[in-house]
Design a protein around this motif. Structure first.
Motif, short mmCIF file in Angstrom:
data_model
loop_
_atom_site.label_atom_id
_atom_site.label_comp_id
_atom_site.label_asym_id
_atom_site.label_seq_id
_atom_site.Cartn_x
_atom_site.Cartn_y
_atom_site.Cartn_z
N PHE A 158 -6.59 7.51 -2.15
CA PHE A 158 -6.02 7.21 -0.84
C PHE A 158 -6.58 8.17 0.20
O PHE A 158 -6.84 9.33 -0.09
N TYR A 188 1.36 4.11 -2.90
CA TYR A 188 1.09 5.53 -2.64
C TYR A 188 2.30 6.40 -3.00
O TYR A 188 2.16 7.47 -3.60
N THR A 196 -5.71 2.83 0.77
CA THR A 196 -6.85 2.79 -0.13
C THR A 196 -7.54 1.44 -0.05
O THR A 196 -6.89 0.40 -0.06
N GLN A 227 0.83 -1.21 0.00
CA GLN A 227 0.00 0.00 0.00
C GLN A 227 0.86 1.25 0.00
O GLN A 227 0.62 2.19 -0.77
N LYS A 228 1.86 1.28 0.86
CA LYS A 228 2.71 2.47 1.01
C LYS A 228 3.56 2.71 -0.24
O LYS A 228 3.78 3.84 -0.64
N SER A 284 5.75 7.25 3.46
CA SER A 284 4.48 7.43 2.76
C SER A 284 3.58 8.41 3.52
O SER A 284 2.85 9.19 2.91
N TYR A 310 2.14 11.83 1.97
CA TYR A 310 0.70 12.09 2.01
C TYR A 310 0.39 13.45 2.62
O TYR A 310 -0.38 14.24 2.07
N LYS A 328 2.43 6.86 -6.60
CA LYS A 328 1.35 7.79 -6.99
C LYS A 328 1.77 9.22 -6.65
O LYS A 328 1.56 10.14 -7.43
N PRO A 345 -1.18 6.68 4.56
CA PRO A 345 -2.07 6.57 3.41
C PRO A 345 -2.52 5.14 3.16
O PRO A 345 -1.74 4.19 3.29
#
Length: 131
Positions: free
Chosen positions: A26, A12, A35, A8-9, A81, A85, A15, A33
């Motif tokens: 997210f 992110y 999602t 996930q991290k 992350s 974020y 992204k 962060p």
């Protein structure tokens, strides 16, 4: 759990760097962060490379080691992350990021947060398409 969190991290962070992952949205969650859009997806980060453009693949190849270093372990993934974020999604400056991190993630020292902010800024200033 740690593998899913790092996945996930990492997504992110990519992204954050400008890679388009089909509009993943997210939000802030306990460890930074997160999602729900990735729930149930069972592939490795390297598999995501199949949908990247040629310039994105080139940039990723040149910066892979730096990104892996930022995401070396679950704590690093959470730290970097989260800072990315807060910088991008909440538009916080360095002082505000440090204050927020002290409030919501007190297990990270101010020094760790400051170092991570520098690393994220360096990565953010190295635009992916310049490669």
């Amino acid at each position: 759990f740690d593998d899913r969190m790092q996945f996930q991290k990492t997504i992110y962070l990519l992204k954050f760097m400008g890679f388009d992952f089909a509009g993943l949205r997210f939000g802030w969650y306990r460890r930074g962060p997160y999602t729900f859009d990735l729930i149930g997806i069972k592939f490795k980060v390297s598999d995501a490379g199949n949908s990247l453009t040629t310039p994105e693949k080139k940039w990723l190849a040149q910066h892979q080691k730096a990104i892996q270093k930022l995401m070396e372990n679950p704590k690093d993934a959470e730290l970097h992350s989260s800072i990315a974020y807060l910088q991008k999604e909440e538009n916080l400056d360095e002082k505000q990021i440090i204050e927020r991190m002290q409030l919501v993630k007190p297990w990270f020292t101010t020094q760790q947060v400051k170092k991570a902010i520098v690393k994220i800024k360096e990565l953010a200033h190295d635009e992916k398409m310049s490669a």
